[in-house]
Scaffold this motif. Sequence first.
Motif, PDB file in Angstrom:
ATOM      1  N   LEU A 253      -5.540   4.260  -3.982  1.00 33.82           N
ATOM      2  CA  LEU A 253      -4.773   3.128  -3.480  1.00 33.82           C
ATOM      3  C   LEU A 253      -5.671   1.907  -3.296  1.00 33.82           C
ATOM      4  N   SER A 254      -5.065   0.734  -3.476  1.00 37.50           N
ATOM      5  CA  SER A 254      -5.817  -0.501  -3.274  1.00 37.50           C
ATOM      6  C   SER A 254      -6.207  -0.656  -1.808  1.00 37.50           C
ATOM      7  N   GLU A 255      -5.416  -0.083  -0.912  1.00 38.55           N
ATOM      8  CA  GLU A 255      -5.739  -0.019   0.515  1.00 38.55           C
ATOM      9  C   GLU A 255      -4.998   1.163   1.106  1.00 38.55           C
ATOM     10  N   GLU A 256      -5.490   1.673   2.204  1.00 38.40           N
ATOM     11  CA  GLU A 256      -4.886   2.854   2.816  1.00 38.40           C
ATOM     12  C   GLU A 256      -3.436   2.583   3.221  1.00 38.40           C
ATOM     13  N   LEU A 257      -2.637   3.644   3.219  1.00 35.76           N
ATOM     14  CA  LEU A 257      -1.240   3.502   3.605  1.00 35.76           C
ATOM     15  C   LEU A 257      -1.108   3.250   5.101  1.00 35.76           C
ATOM     16  N   ASN A 258      -0.179   2.397   5.456  1.00 36.51           N
ATOM     17  CA  ASN A 258       0.067   2.034   6.848  1.00 36.51           C
ATOM     18  C   ASN A 258       1.503   2.409   7.189  1.00 36.51           C
ATOM     19  N   ASP A 259       1.688   3.155   8.259  1.00 40.44           N
ATOM     20  CA  ASP A 259       3.036   3.553   8.653  1.00 40.44           C
ATOM     21  C   ASP A 259       3.550   2.724   9.831  1.00 40.44           C
ATOM     22  N   GLN A 260       3.075   1.499   9.900  1.00 40.81           N
ATOM     23  CA  GLN A 260       3.439   0.635  11.021  1.00 40.81           C
ATOM     24  C   GLN A 260       4.943   0.380  11.088  1.00 40.81           C
ATOM     25  N   LYS A 261       5.478   0.528  12.283  1.00 42.92           N
ATOM     26  CA  LYS A 261       6.852   0.149  12.586  1.00 42.92           C
ATOM     27  C   LYS A 261       6.768  -0.829  13.752  1.00 42.92           C
ATOM     28  N   THR A 262       7.527  -1.908  13.687  1.00 38.46           N
ATOM     29  CA  THR A 262       7.396  -2.967  14.678  1.00 38.46           C
ATOM     30  C   THR A 262       8.737  -3.264  15.327  1.00 38.46           C
ATOM     31  N   VAL A 263       8.730  -3.407  16.632  1.00 37.21           N
ATOM     32  CA  VAL A 263       9.912  -3.861  17.368  1.00 37.21           C
ATOM     33  C   VAL A 263       9.521  -5.143  18.103  1.00 37.21           C
TER      34      VAL A 263
END
Length: 354
Positions: free
Chosen positions: A208-218
């Motif tokens: 991957l070009s960058e690591e996967l991010n599982d960010q969820k934002t409220v």
Amino acid sequence: DNGSTHTVGCNNCDYRLTEGHTYENGSCACGAKEVTEPVETAIKFGYAVSFDSDLKMNYRIKLENIAAAIPNYTVEGAYLVVEKDQYFADGTTGVDTQTLTGSIIDSRLVFTLNDIQSVEMGSELRAVLHIFDTEGNEYYTPVDVISIKAYAQGFLEMLSYETNPEYVTMLIDLLNYGSAAQTYFGRRADVLANAGMDAYQQYATKELSEELNDQKTVVATDRTITAVDKISFSVNFNDKTEMNAKLTLADGYTAEDITCVKVLDAEGNVVETLTEGTLLEDGKVQFTYYGVKSVQLREMYYFVAYVGNKIASDSNGYSVEAYCKGCVDYGTEAMADMGLKCMYYGDSAYAYFN
């Protein structure tokens, strides 16, 4: 003109006679046009596949090619009939038939076939052009056969990695993603989209070009009512990458109260207003956003519910990347592979389209 016959009458008496048509240069004195059997004629097809969002096969037929076969052609009434092979998870097959109308773009008659799913890259597309001349005679072409896989392989055979590295990598990643989706969904896994492509795998994305991010934002909003307690998300990899926002309603509110869900980009701009919600069996209301492009898999989208013109929820952010991260971390081996190959394709598409 009675259709299959006409009636001749006299203005001075009651004489009437019904008889068959007599045609001269394709027309009868009563106005009827001679109906002739369609004539098969060869016209060369051209193609262009859209990769930047959902997969589309654009049939682009040069007007000069049509004129060479039918000098007095007209594009009025022209249509393209396309059959697409379908393969289902239970092992059965089917054929999806669509009739497309075209438009003139850059001296070409262009027809666009949408709704090609990630699992259908190897599906055969059979197309027949129907076109008319200025006298109303119909012509049709022999069956033209193509597929997303054949289109991609055709370019790979013409291009070199040294001169077109981004494009070659994107095509390989595309077919690898389609194959991973076939495997996961059980769609004709015996004939994968990347079959016979071993020699090209050296050019595929390996990390991957960058690591996967599982960010969820409220993000809290300046709302006056709270009709939605929570928004959760899922993603479907169909013909378009579908991002599903599932609304958990607050007490006292029903699905009919939710007027719309607005989708915003990271800068806060409204990219689409979703007005069609679906009531699910668990009581949640689902709104689906179809606008995620292959180059936007890592981008965060924010969903805000409305009752009338009043904000009725917090702003909830999610991305396809976050879903793929969940596939890789918590899914089965096949699901993890699909999620990873999807992101490989997204990264290489982003690099190619810059």
